[in-house]
Every structure is written in structure tokens, then in C-alpha cells.
Design a protein around this motif. Sequence first.
Motif, mmCIF file in Angstrom:
data_model
loop_
_atom_site.group_PDB
_atom_site.id
_atom_site.type_symbol
_atom_site.label_atom_id
_atom_site.label_comp_id
_atom_site.label_asym_id
_atom_site.label_seq_id
_atom_site.Cartn_x
_atom_site.Cartn_y
_atom_site.Cartn_z
ATOM 1 N N ARG A 148 0.859 -1.231 -0.021
ATOM 2 C CA ARG A 148 0.052 0.020 -0.044
ATOM 3 C C ARG A 148 1.084 1.199 0.000
ATOM 4 N NH1 ARG A 148 -5.010 -0.408 1.131
ATOM 5 N NH2 ARG A 148 -4.956 1.467 2.595
ATOM 6 N N TRP A 270 2.496 -5.994 2.925
ATOM 7 C CA TRP A 270 1.288 -6.797 3.562
ATOM 8 C C TRP A 270 1.790 -8.221 2.886
ATOM 9 C CZ3 TRP A 270 -2.982 -4.854 6.639
ATOM 10 C CH2 TRP A 270 -2.698 -3.239 6.672
ATOM 11 N N ASN A 275 -0.411 -6.348 8.394
ATOM 12 C CA ASN A 275 0.879 -5.381 7.847
ATOM 13 C C ASN A 275 2.144 -5.717 8.503
ATOM 14 O OD1 ASN A 275 2.237 -3.223 7.905
ATOM 15 N ND2 ASN A 275 0.525 -1.835 8.605
ATOM 16 N N HIS A 348 -4.139 1.594 16.395
ATOM 17 C CA HIS A 348 -4.220 1.886 14.888
ATOM 18 C C HIS A 348 -3.131 1.473 14.234
ATOM 19 C CE1 HIS A 348 -5.257 4.849 11.653
ATOM 20 N NE2 HIS A 348 -6.226 4.041 11.658
ATOM 21 N N GLU A 350 -2.131 -1.550 13.131
ATOM 22 C CA GLU A 350 -2.319 -2.573 11.911
ATOM 23 C C GLU A 350 -2.677 -1.577 10.602
ATOM 24 O OE1 GLU A 350 -1.614 -5.493 11.891
ATOM 25 O OE2 GLU A 350 -2.568 -6.243 10.054
ATOM 26 N N GLN A 351 -3.476 -0.685 10.941
ATOM 27 C CA GLN A 351 -3.871 -0.155 9.574
ATOM 28 C C GLN A 351 -2.752 0.884 9.424
ATOM 29 O OE1 GLN A 351 -5.975 -0.054 12.350
ATOM 30 N NE2 GLN A 351 -7.454 -1.372 11.347
#
Length: 467
Positions: A148, A270, A275, A348, A350-351
Motif C-alpha cells: 500500500r 502486507w 501489515n 491503529h 495494523e492500519q
Amino acid sequence: MTTLADPVPGGRPGDVQRATALAAELTGRGVHGVVLAYVDTAGIGRVKTVPAARLPRAAAWGVGMSPVFDTFLADDSIVTTDVLGSPDGDLRLYPDLDHLVVLAGQPGWAWAPVDRITQEGQGHPGCSRTFLRRIVTDAAERHGITFRAAVEVEWALGLGSAPGGEFVPAVSGPAYGAVRQTELSDYGADLLAACAAQGIDVDQFHPEYAPGQFELSVGALDPVAAADRSVLVRQTVRAVAQRHGLRVSFAPAVSAEGVGNGGHLHLSGWRDGRNLHTGGPGPYGMTDRAESFAAGILARLPALTAVTAPSPASYLRLKPSRWAGVFTAWGRERREAAVRVVTGTTGHREQAANLEVKPVDLAANPYLALGCVIAAGLDGIASAATLPEEITGDPARLDAGEAAARAVRRLPVSLPEAVAEFREDEVLRAALGEVLADAVTAVRLGEAAAVDGLDDARIAAAYRWKY
Ligand code: GLU
Ligand code: MG
């Protein structure tokens, strides 16, 4: 069924039918033309356009464009390599219909990124978008890793009425200042509205440090889409500014002194839906793979600079102590480190956990920059590279002995120096393939020669309105 039958060279099954439906929809929405956009080796956005009704033909057979643009310089002069730069030949531009958008800042127009394909239906070896797609596909197939990515966009906003090629900041307030935001309230609101209408998921928009400077950051996407998005964001920023009598420069340095415009890359790897930059045993929760990926990038930064900072003007920006990350140093939330580890907030991670690569500007072709940075990181994974010690504070303060002991190197201070590093880098050259690697070298040396003898102020002026 249309007579423009699939499969066709370069097209994808179903594209013609889809383009036919899209053309009708676009015409119904008052769209007259479609901008077919790509970025050349020098980092210049170039376009062709077709009437909306011709979209099905473009999807079937592509739109002609000479391969000579692979070796264009920013001033539109042309250099050559063994295979590129000739006036002969033709390529077809194929719009990627998945990424076609109606331009909110340019009524009557839609926009789509293109792949450049030979008349025989093969990917053109000089196509940077095809290159990035290949790197990403290889990473998925060989390492099981997907990415990403996002490109931050900084620009200097000048008055459209400024004489000649001068830059006169459009706002007067302080860095990050409420004054600036208020002065350009209507522009900012129109820009956010245009982004929303085009499906651009804006994270933040703020007044930046330098005179007239602003920044917009967007959510992460797969790397090809992230590069497309950065091109679209720039098209939108520029178009909205024009409607407000303003002029935009994405050049690395608008003037010879002071802080420049960056184009920092954010990347996370990922695997199996997880992640890699969080929940592992390495520094700040990095998994082994994420640490090796970061180490691979860090080790190759001097050579990467030829791709991520491709303009003579890039070296006016790449100065110590300006948050541009000019040393091979890494650290968590360290704004002078070239590789900044972003962990995200507890709860937050993991994102949010990712890496930011800072010595990148918007003269860089985003497809080449993302592809080469990912290739460097993957080489780090293949060789199980580990990170050196983290550097805190400003690496510029380290004396030569300390810097050497801690593997902190100053990145190239000029384009020729960056090219010399790049030419020695087998990993980057192999990832790009010979045609693109030679184009990068020839175009960078051409840019360097074009500014030979110019002082910094004239270099800044020469590139101020090119990107
Ligand atoms: N303008 C700085 C640069 O050239 C970056 C400022 C920031 O960290 O956002 O990279
Ligand atoms: Mg910034």
C-alpha cells in the motif's frame, strides 16, 4: 457486440464494450474530451486527448504517440540511448478505464492514465507504469507481499499575475498558519470539493513551511493506483488554482534558497492480510521482512536518488536540516531521517504502520520512484538485510568519524553524483531493465548538461514551472 472486437493488441477483454458505455455516460455528463496522461522519464507529465466519443476506439486500438518522449528533457530537447530517442516508430497509449475520472476542476474533461504498448501489442520496455506493475506483480508472486502506497504532494502557490516567470507567493501568512488558510479559504474549499468529486480520499490539506507552500496527503492504495493518484492530484491542484488566478509549482525548489517541495513516499508491505510493519520482533514492532525491506531501501538510497530526485533543481532542495532527509539514516518519527518509521497510534497500528521515504520530490516519475524503492526493499528482504542503529536528532550534527561509524552517508549533492551511484547499482538497473535504466542515465546526464554553468537561482528559474 461491437465491431471493435476484443481481444486487441494491448486492450483487455471487455474494455471496448466498457468504453462504449462510458463514452455515452461521459457525453451525457457534459464531458467533451478525455485526457490520456503519462509521465516521461524526466518527470514531466505529458498528455494526448481524444473526444469523449472516441474513447471506444482508444480502448480498442490505443492512441498513437512517439516513443521519442522517453528521452525528452524538461526543456523538451531530446537525448538518445542505444534504442531510444529516434524520430522513428510509434506506440499506442491505452487508457486504463478502471482509473478514468471526470475532472471536477476542468469542466468538460475526463482523465485516465495510460499504459504504453507497442503496435504489436507488447508492453513498451520504456513504459514506467508497466514497469511498476511488473515489480508489484513479481513481489506478490515471489514473496507473497503486496503493498500500500501514497505520495505526499507539496506545492508552492504563486500569483498568476506575477510578471514573467517570477514566483510571487499567493499568501503571506506564517508556516502552518491560520492566516494562510483564511487567505485562500475559497481555493482550499474548491480543491477539497474537486478531490471529493473525483473520489480522492484526502487525509489532510495544510499550509506548509515555505512561502506560499501547501501540502495535501491522500490515503494509501496499491502502488500503481497511488502513482496514478499523485498525477491526478497534481492535475487537480493546478486546475483549481488556475480558476482562482493562481499558479502552481511542484518543482523541487521554487527558488534557490529555503525549503523545497517534497514528494515523500509512504509504503507498507502486507502478507496474508497482515501489515508487516507492526506486531513483529524487530525495532518498533517491525517484522523481519519489514526491517529487511527498510534496510534494503536505506542501503540503496544514494543510487535511488537518481530516480527519486531527478532534476538539477532537486539538489537545491536536498540540503541538510530542511526535513528532506539527505543522510542514509532511519528512525521513528525522525523528520531528518531519509527513512522515517511511522508506527501509528496505539490501537491503529495494523492500519497505519508504514515507512516514509523522504528524499523524493515531485520531479520524480512516481511510477519509476515507487518501482525502484520497492525493488530496493525487496532486495533487502532477499538478502535478509538488517537495519543499522537508529539515528536521533539531526544527522547533520554528526562529525565525519561518528557518521562513518554509524553508516550515515550524505546522499549525492548533485545529479551527476547521483547518476554515478545509479550506474553502479546492479539491482536497480536489473529491476528497470536495460531500456529504462539507460533512459534514466541519458536523461539525467542531459539535464545536468543543460544547466552546466548556471547558478542556483537560474537553475531554480529554469525548472520552476515545468512540473
Ligand atoms: N518540504 C519538505 C521537503 O522538501 C518536507 C516537509 C515535511 O516534512 O512535510 O521534503
Ligand atoms: Mg510536508
